[in-house]
Design an enzyme around this catalytic site. Sequence first.
Site, mmCIF file in Angstrom:
data_model
loop_
_atom_site.group_PDB
_atom_site.id
_atom_site.type_symbol
_atom_site.label_atom_id
_atom_site.label_comp_id
_atom_site.label_asym_id
_atom_site.label_seq_id
_atom_site.Cartn_x
_atom_site.Cartn_y
_atom_site.Cartn_z
ATOM 1 N N GLU A 1 0.870 -1.186 0.000
ATOM 2 C CA GLU A 1 0.000 0.000 0.000
ATOM 3 C C GLU A 1 0.903 1.231 0.000
ATOM 4 O O GLU A 1 1.456 1.612 1.020
ATOM 5 C CB GLU A 1 -0.898 -0.010 1.239
ATOM 6 C CG GLU A 1 -1.944 1.097 1.194
ATOM 7 C CD GLU A 1 -2.651 1.315 2.523
ATOM 8 O OE1 GLU A 1 -2.148 0.826 3.555
ATOM 9 O OE2 GLU A 1 -3.693 1.974 2.517
ATOM 10 N N ALA B 1 -1.828 8.720 6.878
ATOM 11 C CA ALA B 1 -0.728 8.710 7.844
ATOM 12 C C ALA B 1 0.590 8.261 7.228
ATOM 13 O O ALA B 1 1.567 8.077 7.944
ATOM 14 C CB ALA B 1 -1.103 7.793 9.011
ATOM 15 N N HIS C 1 -5.575 6.166 -1.467
ATOM 16 C CA HIS C 1 -4.750 7.318 -1.054
ATOM 17 C C HIS C 1 -4.562 8.253 -2.243
ATOM 18 O O HIS C 1 -3.444 8.544 -2.653
ATOM 19 C CB HIS C 1 -3.423 6.842 -0.463
ATOM 20 C CG HIS C 1 -3.602 6.202 0.891
ATOM 21 N ND1 HIS C 1 -3.750 6.945 2.036
ATOM 22 C CD2 HIS C 1 -3.709 4.910 1.264
ATOM 23 C CE1 HIS C 1 -3.928 6.128 3.067
ATOM 24 N NE2 HIS C 1 -3.918 4.889 2.623
ATOM 25 N N HIS D 1 -9.964 0.823 0.954
ATOM 26 C CA HIS D 1 -10.741 1.486 2.016
ATOM 27 C C HIS D 1 -11.457 2.745 1.502
ATOM 28 O O HIS D 1 -11.165 3.860 1.924
ATOM 29 C CB HIS D 1 -9.934 1.749 3.283
ATOM 30 C CG HIS D 1 -8.599 2.422 3.153
ATOM 31 N ND1 HIS D 1 -8.403 3.569 2.437
ATOM 32 C CD2 HIS D 1 -7.387 2.111 3.693
ATOM 33 C CE1 HIS D 1 -7.134 3.934 2.536
ATOM 34 N NE2 HIS D 1 -6.506 3.057 3.282
ATOM 35 N N ASN E 1 -12.033 6.486 2.875
ATOM 36 C CA ASN E 1 -10.886 6.929 3.674
ATOM 37 C C ASN E 1 -9.676 7.018 2.735
ATOM 38 O O ASN E 1 -9.723 6.525 1.621
ATOM 39 C CB ASN E 1 -10.605 5.959 4.829
ATOM 40 C CG ASN E 1 -11.750 5.899 5.822
ATOM 41 O OD1 ASN E 1 -12.490 4.921 5.876
ATOM 42 N ND2 ASN E 1 -11.925 6.970 6.582
ATOM 43 N N ALA F 1 -10.167 15.497 3.350
ATOM 44 C CA ALA F 1 -11.259 15.697 4.306
ATOM 45 C C ALA F 1 -12.355 16.568 3.699
ATOM 46 O O ALA F 1 -13.526 16.437 4.050
ATOM 47 C CB ALA F 1 -10.719 16.338 5.588
ATOM 48 N N ASP G 1 -15.359 -0.357 11.093
ATOM 49 C CA ASP G 1 -15.001 -0.548 12.503
ATOM 50 C C ASP G 1 -15.781 0.379 13.426
ATOM 51 O O ASP G 1 -15.548 0.408 14.633
ATOM 52 C CB ASP G 1 -13.488 -0.351 12.707
ATOM 53 C CG ASP G 1 -13.038 1.071 12.386
ATOM 54 O OD1 ASP G 1 -13.856 1.857 11.864
ATOM 55 O OD2 ASP G 1 -11.859 1.395 12.650
ATOM 56 N N HIS H 1 -14.212 4.643 11.162
ATOM 57 C CA HIS H 1 -13.686 5.167 9.902
ATOM 58 C C HIS H 1 -14.751 5.771 8.994
ATOM 59 O O HIS H 1 -14.426 6.609 8.153
ATOM 60 C CB HIS H 1 -12.940 4.065 9.144
ATOM 61 C CG HIS H 1 -11.501 3.914 9.553
ATOM 62 N ND1 HIS H 1 -11.133 3.281 10.704
ATOM 63 C CD2 HIS H 1 -10.357 4.349 8.977
ATOM 64 C CE1 HIS H 1 -9.811 3.304 10.808
ATOM 65 N NE2 HIS H 1 -9.321 3.950 9.774
ATOM 66 N N ASP I 1 -7.910 -3.083 8.596
ATOM 67 C CA ASP I 1 -6.755 -2.188 8.412
ATOM 68 C C ASP I 1 -6.023 -2.002 9.746
ATOM 69 O O ASP I 1 -5.667 -0.887 10.134
ATOM 70 C CB ASP I 1 -7.219 -0.825 7.852
ATOM 71 C CG ASP I 1 -6.054 0.022 7.331
ATOM 72 O OD1 ASP I 1 -4.931 -0.500 7.230
ATOM 73 O OD2 ASP I 1 -6.274 1.220 7.054
HETATM 74 ZN ZN LIG Z 1 -4.510 3.230 3.871
#
Ligand SMILES: [Zn+2]
Length: 369
Positions: free
Chosen positions: A115, A128, A183, A204, A207, A211, A236, A239, A262
């Site tokens: 990833e 992150a 991403h 995902h 996410n 934002a 979860d 998220h 994740d």
């Molecule tokens: Zn990720």
Amino acid sequence: MPLDGRHHRTGRPIRVTVTGGTIAAVVPIPDRAGLPTLAPGFFDPQINGALGVSFNAPTLTADGVRAVVAECRAHGIAAFAPTLVTGPFAALRHGFATLAGLAELADVLPVFHLEGPYISPADGPRGAHPREHVRPPDADEFDRWQDAAGGRIRLVTLAPELPGALAFIEHMRKGNVVVSIGHTAATPGQLRDAARAGATVSTHLGNGCAATMPRHDNVVWEQLADDRLTAGFIPDGDHLPASLVTCLLRVKTPARLFATCDASPLAGLPPGRYAEWGDEFEVTPTGKVVVPGTPYLAGSGHFTDHCFEVLMNRHGVSLADALTMTTRTARVLLGLPVPTLEVGQPAALIAVTETPDGWRVRPVSDGGR
Ligand SMILES: [Zn+2]
């Protein structure tokens, strides 16, 4: 020790006998109240580590990997794709070589997930991941990682707006690697180009994006609408808002939707601040893993069993659909066999029970492994 329960497909009462990690017998038994539903264990395509062990760490050891596997098995995860994220070349090569060297865990870690590092450098889409190691796709670099991994990198998450991304996607497809979009701050046109080039997955979804985004021309709508893309999502409870989970369930349907926890390398640790991926992260008292002072999550502090229970208890997903999204869809996508409750199959099973507090899942005997 025999396991009594209901077969997850037929609902019939059965007794499963396990020997040496495989199913030795499955026989019908008389019906009785209170039997749990038995099913093959979870497959999670995105786990970054646990208990402070990161698959990205230049110091990753075989014992560290075994500790993560044991923790995952304790959460009903029969198999998973260890996931390495954006980082320096040498650390990733070390990680893939360490994982590939563990022959006795090949059935638990059948494929690996890369990833990054070929993702958006922008704050927000990058999540992150450390900015200094984000870079454009490099087929030669990937091939060296794939050699270290013994050819087991089966899933790559990238941002299709990067220079060279489309040619890289075609290179991946020639090598039988599944390409996932994630991403990313791609435009709708760039996303369609990626799917045309061979990308088949969204990492995902909802996410790993900005934002704040344009209301219409954004990465979420476009990937939701594209039937060529199967979506991963992180149910979860932290998220995604419930409304977006509902949209994913209805638009993609469980056949083209897979859950992932994740799990962060910090999953399973007590609340506090920790150094990871060259940065500081915080495990909150409710088990979230956050980038302190930002709205961004850094993976999850939970495992797939928690996501399974959230899907059933919070989102009202049926048992059959929850099992499809946690045990089946991602396996099919990655070309992995789907385990069944039959003689000779792996005995890493889960038992699902309805309690006064909602649905609960637990791992059950897999022959003393
Ligand atoms: Zn990720």
